[in-house]
Motif scaffolding. Structure first.
Motif, PDB file in Angstrom:
ATOM      1  N   THR A 124     -27.676 -33.312 -27.957  1.00  0.00           N
ATOM      2  CA  THR A 124     -29.132 -33.108 -27.997  1.00  0.00           C
ATOM      3  C   THR A 124     -29.414 -32.156 -29.149  1.00  0.00           C
ATOM      4  N   LEU A 165     -25.355 -30.923 -22.432  1.00  0.00           N
ATOM      5  CA  LEU A 165     -26.369 -30.936 -23.496  1.00  0.00           C
ATOM      6  C   LEU A 165     -25.830 -31.488 -24.818  1.00  0.00           C
ATOM      7  N   MET A 197     -27.729 -35.109 -21.080  1.00  0.00           N
ATOM      8  CA  MET A 197     -29.167 -34.880 -21.266  1.00  0.00           C
ATOM      9  C   MET A 197     -29.727 -35.799 -22.352  1.00  0.00           C
ATOM     10  N   GLY A 227     -35.273 -30.801 -16.627  1.00  0.00           N
ATOM     11  CA  GLY A 227     -35.169 -30.859 -18.084  1.00  0.00           C
ATOM     12  C   GLY A 227     -35.164 -29.500 -18.750  1.00  0.00           C
ATOM     13  N   ARG A 228     -35.055 -29.539 -20.077  1.00  0.00           N
ATOM     14  CA  ARG A 228     -35.173 -28.306 -20.859  1.00  0.00           C
ATOM     15  C   ARG A 228     -36.615 -27.809 -20.724  1.00  0.00           C
ATOM     16  N   ASP A 231     -32.766 -26.413 -29.133  1.00  0.00           N
ATOM     17  CA  ASP A 231     -34.195 -26.109 -28.941  1.00  0.00           C
ATOM     18  C   ASP A 231     -34.853 -25.599 -30.218  1.00  0.00           C
ATOM     19  N   GLU A 273     -33.112 -37.780 -21.794  1.00  0.00           N
ATOM     20  CA  GLU A 273     -34.308 -37.601 -22.634  1.00  0.00           C
ATOM     21  C   GLU A 273     -34.638 -38.896 -23.371  1.00  0.00           C
TER      22      GLU A 273
END
Ligand code: FAD
Length: 642
Positions: free
Chosen positions: A483, A480, A240, A282-283, A486, A244
């Motif tokens: 990354t 992930l 990811m 995506g997220r 969140d 991104e």
């Protein structure tokens, strides 16, 4: 090879006199593309005549150090397969005893003596021995395949070489064994005992590199450092972080390179973002971001889109109930190169578009919009991709065959096979990362079932390839790792937004308590309520218009959720917001100035009264004193005077 097929083109074919300068038998320099000369093309008439080509296909073999066109040996067998032709070339090469190219390894079978003393005479790390029957060409083909690779030698060993067969415990032919300098050996663990599998395995061995890579190596110390800094990446995963980073770089760097977007470039951007909003797995906050940007672009109906306006629209909106964010850092994981100038963004762009072709394939009828992803990629590459040479190559491939794609599955195959074409073209070039050689992908160890050999020729098993691509580019295979989590990302973005806001506030006033400030603010509010609106200061939305800005202003994207696209109320206009913010700042400053002047007047007035009272009392005192004195003089005799 002279040919007359439609795919042939005019070649910079060497003149016969230049043949002797060619690096025979492959070279430590760049691998040469197969040379095909289109003798049907009038432009090639002279050179075809020089080589005595009267019909096609015609294959001519030139031994090393050939000087004249007549030196070419015609290999004629009209019904020959590719494999037969290859064997024929090898046979001719073996017959070139008197002109054996110095760069060419021996193709004759190795003896037991040669193998025993091999490492005393050679400085390479590995010896690969292909055990085979005498009529097999596999050993010689693998030897030639590995010609440009260093640190390894390949020898064929015949099944009749009993001593070696016994020593290595060989039971089947062909089979290949790897012998190391320390005497240890092992059989190559390949899915199929075939040339392409052997070659792939041997090229992937640690320390085995193409000859030209030496040019890229600066010092061993720098190698150690870069290797130590490499992130751990599992090549069976899609990362990811790469995806991104690709989105961030493409949208916020590549797309915004030009000052104003219009025409084809603006359409390309709209298509690209619409595609991402539709298919990018995506997220959640990245999906919200893409949806919001897509909506914003759909609402943009002006023929031109200035870069600054677009950049503003692309900013993260972390303070929203439904944050819309695309990380702003660039982190390569699966696409990390062994040196900073390798891999990175182009790698991630390929990965992104493969992912999108597969997402599209899995989410709609095959025949519906088959070119949705491919034509968007074509437009993106044509309009924005920074590598212009790459864009031209890609456009040439697209122009040739993209329009023939009739289904979404075909689109997946088109991109996969053309990416492999690019891989083949770039293998061994300066842009190839030596630690990540360009391969026909997926290689056998990633997908053994994808590979087959038919009549000695490598072929892809397409159903197996499709299954592999579906698994590899599925949302479930996206890692992930690396990354920003969140919650951390959200907290950081919010802190950054707060910081930006606070730097816009007026400086704190010295000596005032919070309460003072609150009271003053209240006073200001009261004053504001009483005041009529300033003339021309506010439009319908309550914010003043900036001169000349009405044409370009569009609602900025914030607070977006699924329904927000329809609900105008949910869209906050950043420009109005800033106008209001700055207006309220100006009003506060004016109020403060008014209060300060009132306070000064009050203090001055009080001082005047005190002085006035003091001076009156003084005069009264003097008056009383002189009256009393006059009275006493009139009532009694005066004193003698001098
Ligand atoms: P890449 O080739 O970038 O591949 C990225 C990843 O995709 C690989 O790590 C692998 O996981 C996967 N992959 C590899 N092959 C396939 C496949 N066939 N199907 C599906 N997945 C695959 N460079 C030039 O020097 N000249 C050019 O003309 C040129 N044209 C380009 C055109 C386009 C559209 C793009 C996006 C890039 C182009 N490049 C060109 C860059 C070049 O293709 C590579 O992207 C770059 O050299 C980095 O290579 P890489 O080793 O990271 O792997």
């Amino acid at each position: 090879m002279a040919r007359g097929s439609p795919g042939s083109r005019k070649q910079d074919h060497p003149h016969p006199s230049a043949l002797a300068d060619e690096q025979p038998c492959g070279s430590p320099r760049k691998e040469r593309e197969p040379q095909a000369l289109d003798c049907a093309d009038e432009a090639n008439q002279q050179v075809c005549a020089d080589f005595g080509i009267t019909g096609f296909p015609t294959l001519k073999f030139f031994r090393a150090f050939s000087k004249k066109a007549e030196d070419g040996i015609r290999i004629s067998n009209p019904s020959a397969t590719v494999r037969d032709l290859r064997h024929s070339i090898i046979t001719h090469l073996e017959q070139s005893h008197d002109a054996w190219p110095p760069a060419c390894p021996p193709l004759e079978p190795a003896s037991a003596d040669e193998v025993h003393s091999f490492f005393q005479r050679n400085s390479v790390k590995y010896l690969a021995m292909v055990f085979e029957k005498s009529d097999s060409f596999v050993g010689r083909e693998v030897t030639l395949d590995m010609l440009q690779y260093e640190n390894i030698a390949v020898r064929r060993v015949l099944s009749s070489e009993e001593e070696l067969v016994k020593k290595f415990g060989v039971t089947s032919f062909p089979s290949t064994y790897l012998l190391l300098r320390n005497g240890s050996f092992s059989r190559l663990p390949v899915h199929m005992e075939a040339r392409s599998f052997y070659t792939y395995y041997l090229r992937m061995l640690p320390g085995v590199t193409r000859g030209s890579y030496k040019l890229n190596v600066t010092s061993s110390a720098s190698n150690v450092t870069t290797t130590a800094l490499l992130k751990h990446a599992d090549r069976s995963k899609v990362y990811m972080a790469d995806l991104e980073s690709a989105l961030h770089y493409s949208l916020r760097v590549e797309v915004t390179r030009t000052r104003v977007l219009s025409g084809a470039a603006l359409s390309a951007l709209k298509c690209y973002v619409a595609l991402l909003a539709k298919y990018f797995p995506g997220r959640p906050f990245v999906q919200t971001y893409l949806q919001a940007l897509d909506d914003w672009l759909r609402n943009w109906t002006e023929p031109e889109l200035p870069r600054d306006v677009l950049k503003e629209a692309m900013k993260n909106k972390a303070d929203d109930p439904h944050p819309a964010m695309l990380p702003t850092n660039v982190t390569w994981v699966g696409c990390q190169g062994s040196e900073p100038h390798f891999r990175g963004y182009p790698c991630s762009l390929w990965t992104l578009f493969h992912l999108l072709t597969l997402q599209a394939f899995q989410s709609g009828p095959d025949k519906e919009l088959p070119l949705e992803v491919l034509s968007t990629m074509r437009c993106y590459v044509r309009n924005f991709f920074g590598c212009q040479e790459c864009a031209q190559h890609f456009e040439a491939m697209a122009a040739e065959s993209m329009d023939k794609v009739l289904g979404r599955q075909e689109a997946v195959f088109w991109l996969w096979s053309h990416h492999n074409e690019v891989n083949a073209r770039l293998a061994g070039s300066d842009t190839e990362d030596p630690k990540f050689p360009k391969l026909q992908w997926p290689p056998p160890d990633m997908c053994p079932l994808c590979h087959k050999e038919e009549s000695g020729v490598h072929v892809w098993d397409e159903p197996a390839v499709l299954r592999f691509l579906e698994g590899h580019f599925s949302p479930g295979n996206i890692d992930l790792g690396y990354t920003e989590p969140d919650t951390e990302l959200l907290a950081r973005e919010r802190a950054a937004a707060d910081m930006r806001l606070s730097t816009n506030r007026p400086a704190e006033r010295d000596g005032e308590t919070e309460r003072d400030k609150e009271e003053e603010d209240k006073e200001e509010e009261d004053e504001e309520e009483e005041k009529p609106p300033e003339e021309g200061a506010e439009g319908e939305g309550g914010a003043p218009e900036r001169p000349g800005s009405s044409e370009l202003r569009r609602p900025s994207i914030v607070r977006l959720n699924g329904k927000a696209r329809e609900a105008q109320d949910d869209i906050v206009d950043l420009d109005s917001f800033s106008e209001q913010h700055f207006k309220s700042k100006a009003l506060r400053a004016a109020g403060r100035r008014r209060r300060l002047s009132k306070r000064d007047t009050l203090h001055g007035g009080r001082l005047c009264i005190v002085l006035y009272l003091l001076s009156s009392m003084c005069l009264l005192g003097m008056y009383t004193f002189f009256r009393l004195r006059m009275r006493s003089r009139k009532g009694r005799p005066g004193f003698p005077m001098a």
